[in-house]
Design a protein around this motif. Structure first.
Motif, PDB file in Angstrom:
ATOM      1  N   LYS A   1       0.847  -1.191   0.000  1.00 34.66           N
ATOM      2  CA  LYS A   1       0.000   0.000   0.000  1.00 34.66           C
ATOM      3  C   LYS A   1       0.879   1.235   0.000  1.00 34.66           C
ATOM      4  O   LYS A   1       1.936   1.250   0.618  1.00 34.66           O
ATOM      5  CB  LYS A   1      -0.868   0.050   1.263  1.00 34.66           C
ATOM      6  CG  LYS A   1      -1.998  -0.901   1.262  1.00 34.66           C
ATOM      7  CD  LYS A   1      -2.916  -0.635   2.429  1.00 34.66           C
ATOM      8  CE  LYS A   1      -4.059  -1.623   2.349  1.00 34.66           C
ATOM      9  NZ  LYS A   1      -4.965  -1.507   3.454  1.00 34.66           N
ATOM     10  N   THR A   2       0.386   2.274  -0.638  1.00 38.25           N
ATOM     11  CA  THR A   2       1.072   3.557  -0.568  1.00 38.25           C
ATOM     12  C   THR A   2       0.579   4.314   0.672  1.00 38.25           C
ATOM     13  O   THR A   2      -0.374   3.889   1.333  1.00 38.25           O
ATOM     14  CB  THR A   2       0.831   4.384  -1.841  1.00 38.25           C
ATOM     15  OG1 THR A   2      -0.566   4.544  -2.033  1.00 38.25           O
ATOM     16  CG2 THR A   2       1.464   3.712  -3.062  1.00 38.25           C
ATOM     17  N   ALA A   3       1.205   5.436   0.969  1.00 38.73           N
ATOM     18  CA  ALA A   3       0.931   6.165   2.208  1.00 38.73           C
ATOM     19  C   ALA A   3      -0.517   6.663   2.313  1.00 38.73           C
ATOM     20  O   ALA A   3      -1.117   6.574   3.383  1.00 38.73           O
ATOM     21  CB  ALA A   3       1.896   7.327   2.353  1.00 38.73           C
ATOM     22  N   GLY A   4      -1.077   7.165   1.226  1.00 38.46           N
ATOM     23  CA  GLY A   4      -2.433   7.711   1.287  1.00 38.46           C
ATOM     24  C   GLY A   4      -3.479   6.692   1.727  1.00 38.46           C
ATOM     25  O   GLY A   4      -4.189   6.916   2.715  1.00 38.46           O
ATOM     26  N   PRO A   5      -3.575   5.572   1.007  1.00 35.90           N
ATOM     27  CA  PRO A   5      -4.540   4.555   1.430  1.00 35.90           C
ATOM     28  C   PRO A   5      -4.255   3.996   2.833  1.00 35.90           C
ATOM     29  O   PRO A   5      -5.184   3.719   3.588  1.00 35.90           O
ATOM     30  CB  PRO A   5      -4.382   3.461   0.379  1.00 35.90           C
ATOM     31  CG  PRO A   5      -3.855   4.162  -0.825  1.00 35.90           C
ATOM     32  CD  PRO A   5      -2.986   5.261  -0.291  1.00 35.90           C
ATOM     33  N   LEU A   6      -2.979   3.885   3.184  1.00 37.48           N
ATOM     34  CA  LEU A   6      -2.631   3.386   4.517  1.00 37.48           C
ATOM     35  C   LEU A   6      -3.099   4.363   5.593  1.00 37.48           C
ATOM     36  O   LEU A   6      -3.685   3.946   6.595  1.00 37.48           O
ATOM     37  CB  LEU A   6      -1.129   3.147   4.620  1.00 37.48           C
ATOM     38  CG  LEU A   6      -0.642   2.684   5.992  1.00 37.48           C
ATOM     39  CD1 LEU A   6      -1.308   1.375   6.399  1.00 37.48           C
ATOM     40  CD2 LEU A   6       0.870   2.544   5.996  1.00 37.48           C
ATOM     41  N   CYS A   7      -2.864   5.625   5.402  1.00 37.53           N
ATOM     42  CA  CYS A   7      -3.310   6.622   6.375  1.00 37.53           C
ATOM     43  C   CYS A   7      -4.827   6.615   6.527  1.00 37.53           C
ATOM     44  O   CYS A   7      -5.338   6.724   7.647  1.00 37.53           O
ATOM     45  CB  CYS A   7      -2.824   8.012   5.976  1.00 37.53           C
ATOM     46  SG  CYS A   7      -1.050   8.255   6.200  1.00 37.53           S
ATOM     47  N   ARG A   8      -5.537   6.484   5.422  1.00 36.14           N
ATOM     48  CA  ARG A   8      -7.001   6.405   5.500  1.00 36.14           C
ATOM     49  C   ARG A   8      -7.432   5.162   6.277  1.00 36.14           C
ATOM     50  O   ARG A   8      -8.332   5.231   7.113  1.00 36.14           O
ATOM     51  CB  ARG A   8      -7.618   6.421   4.106  1.00 36.14           C
ATOM     52  CG  ARG A   8      -7.626   7.812   3.490  1.00 36.14           C
ATOM     53  CD  ARG A   8      -8.447   7.888   2.224  1.00 36.14           C
ATOM     54  NE  ARG A   8      -7.850   7.154   1.112  1.00 36.14           N
ATOM     55  CZ  ARG A   8      -6.868   7.610   0.343  1.00 36.14           C
ATOM     56  NH1 ARG A   8      -6.355   8.810   0.569  1.00 36.14           N
ATOM     57  NH2 ARG A   8      -6.401   6.891  -0.650  1.00 36.14           N
TER      58      ARG A   8
ATOM     59  N   SER B   1       9.117   6.178  -8.587  1.00 40.34           N
ATOM     60  CA  SER B   1       8.773   7.600  -8.557  1.00 40.34           C
ATOM     61  C   SER B   1       8.949   8.215  -7.163  1.00 40.34           C
ATOM     62  O   SER B   1       8.688   9.398  -6.980  1.00 40.34           O
ATOM     63  CB  SER B   1       7.332   7.809  -9.034  1.00 40.34           C
ATOM     64  OG  SER B   1       6.432   7.176  -8.151  1.00 40.34           O
ATOM     65  N   GLY B   2       9.374   7.403  -6.183  1.00 41.90           N
ATOM     66  CA  GLY B   2       9.659   7.924  -4.851  1.00 41.90           C
ATOM     67  C   GLY B   2       8.559   7.755  -3.824  1.00 41.90           C
ATOM     68  O   GLY B   2       8.730   8.120  -2.666  1.00 41.90           O
ATOM     69  N   GLN B   3       7.415   7.203  -4.218  1.00 38.17           N
ATOM     70  CA  GLN B   3       6.336   6.985  -3.252  1.00 38.17           C
ATOM     71  C   GLN B   3       6.719   5.873  -2.295  1.00 38.17           C
ATOM     72  O   GLN B   3       7.274   4.859  -2.701  1.00 38.17           O
ATOM     73  CB  GLN B   3       5.045   6.562  -3.953  1.00 38.17           C
ATOM     74  CG  GLN B   3       4.230   7.671  -4.507  1.00 38.17           C
ATOM     75  CD  GLN B   3       2.875   7.144  -4.945  1.00 38.17           C
ATOM     76  OE1 GLN B   3       2.787   6.247  -5.780  1.00 38.17           O
ATOM     77  NE2 GLN B   3       1.824   7.693  -4.388  1.00 38.17           N
ATOM     78  N   ARG B   4       6.401   6.069  -1.030  1.00 34.34           N
ATOM     79  CA  ARG B   4       6.614   5.008  -0.050  1.00 34.34           C
ATOM     80  C   ARG B   4       5.584   3.913  -0.284  1.00 34.34           C
ATOM     81  O   ARG B   4       4.411   4.198  -0.503  1.00 34.34           O
ATOM     82  CB  ARG B   4       6.456   5.545   1.364  1.00 34.34           C
ATOM     83  CG  ARG B   4       7.543   6.490   1.776  1.00 34.34           C
ATOM     84  CD  ARG B   4       7.222   7.075   3.131  1.00 34.34           C
ATOM     85  NE  ARG B   4       8.339   7.848   3.633  1.00 34.34           N
ATOM     86  CZ  ARG B   4       8.223   8.870   4.456  1.00 34.34           C
ATOM     87  NH1 ARG B   4       7.034   9.246   4.884  1.00 34.34           N
ATOM     88  NH2 ARG B   4       9.291   9.521   4.875  1.00 34.34           N
ATOM     89  N   ILE B   5       6.039   2.656  -0.207  1.00 32.82           N
ATOM     90  CA  ILE B   5       5.115   1.527  -0.288  1.00 32.82           C
ATOM     91  C   ILE B   5       5.335   0.640   0.926  1.00 32.82           C
ATOM     92  O   ILE B   5       6.461   0.353   1.316  1.00 32.82           O
ATOM     93  CB  ILE B   5       5.259   0.731  -1.608  1.00 32.82           C
ATOM     94  CG1 ILE B   5       6.705   0.343  -1.882  1.00 32.82           C
ATOM     95  CG2 ILE B   5       4.657   1.500  -2.759  1.00 32.82           C
ATOM     96  CD1 ILE B   5       6.879  -0.570  -3.076  1.00 32.82           C
ATOM     97  N   PHE B   6       4.243   0.235   1.526  1.00 34.60           N
ATOM     98  CA  PHE B   6       4.264  -0.474   2.796  1.00 34.60           C
ATOM     99  C   PHE B   6       3.776  -1.913   2.609  1.00 34.60           C
ATOM    100  O   PHE B   6       2.701  -2.139   2.053  1.00 34.60           O
ATOM    101  CB  PHE B   6       3.372   0.244   3.809  1.00 34.60           C
ATOM    102  CG  PHE B   6       3.803   1.659   4.069  1.00 34.60           C
ATOM    103  CD1 PHE B   6       4.693   1.943   5.082  1.00 34.60           C
ATOM    104  CD2 PHE B   6       3.343   2.699   3.273  1.00 34.60           C
ATOM    105  CE1 PHE B   6       5.104   3.248   5.312  1.00 34.60           C
ATOM    106  CE2 PHE B   6       3.741   4.006   3.495  1.00 34.60           C
ATOM    107  CZ  PHE B   6       4.630   4.280   4.519  1.00 34.60           C
ATOM    108  N   SER B   7       4.555  -2.852   3.119  1.00 35.93           N
ATOM    109  CA  SER B   7       4.179  -4.267   3.071  1.00 35.93           C
ATOM    110  C   SER B   7       3.241  -4.565   4.241  1.00 35.93           C
ATOM    111  O   SER B   7       3.073  -3.741   5.153  1.00 35.93           O
ATOM    112  CB  SER B   7       5.426  -5.145   3.179  1.00 35.93           C
ATOM    113  OG  SER B   7       6.002  -5.018   4.473  1.00 35.93           O
ATOM    114  N   ASP B   8       2.680  -5.755   4.245  1.00 37.40           N
ATOM    115  CA  ASP B   8       1.839  -6.175   5.364  1.00 37.40           C
ATOM    116  C   ASP B   8       2.628  -6.123   6.673  1.00 37.40           C
ATOM    117  O   ASP B   8       2.107  -5.716   7.705  1.00 37.40           O
ATOM    118  CB  ASP B   8       1.316  -7.600   5.143  1.00 37.40           C
ATOM    119  CG  ASP B   8       0.307  -7.685   4.019  1.00 37.40           C
ATOM    120  OD1 ASP B   8      -0.287  -6.650   3.662  1.00 37.40           O
ATOM    121  OD2 ASP B   8       0.112  -8.792   3.482  1.00 37.40           O
TER     122      ASP B   8
END
Length: 64
Positions: free
Chosen positions: A8-15, A41-48
């Motif tokens: 997940k990227t930061a936006g959906p994770l924060c939501r 592109s530099g976006q943070r992506i978060f694993s489970d």
């Protein structure tokens, strides 16, 4: 998707976690959670695994 994990990227994770982006950024920059991978592109992506650690830290440190 890497290693069979959903990322997940930061936006959906924060939501999902109901936190503001600056709170997530603070946890990362302060070293409470490790720096996640980034897309080309530099976006943070978060694993489970990253998400579970973030949830633990929020519960412990932030009292949420």
């Amino acid at each position: 998707m890497q290693g069979g994990l959903f990322m997940k990227t930061a936006g959906p994770l924060c939501r999902e976690l109901r936190i503001k982006y600056y709170r997530l950024d603070y946890l990362i920059r302060s070293g409470y959670v490790p720096e996640p991978q980034r897309t080309s592109s530099g976006q943070r992506i978060f694993s489970d695994e990253d998400i579970l650690r973030i949830k633990e830290v929020i519960t412990e440190r932030m009292g949420k």
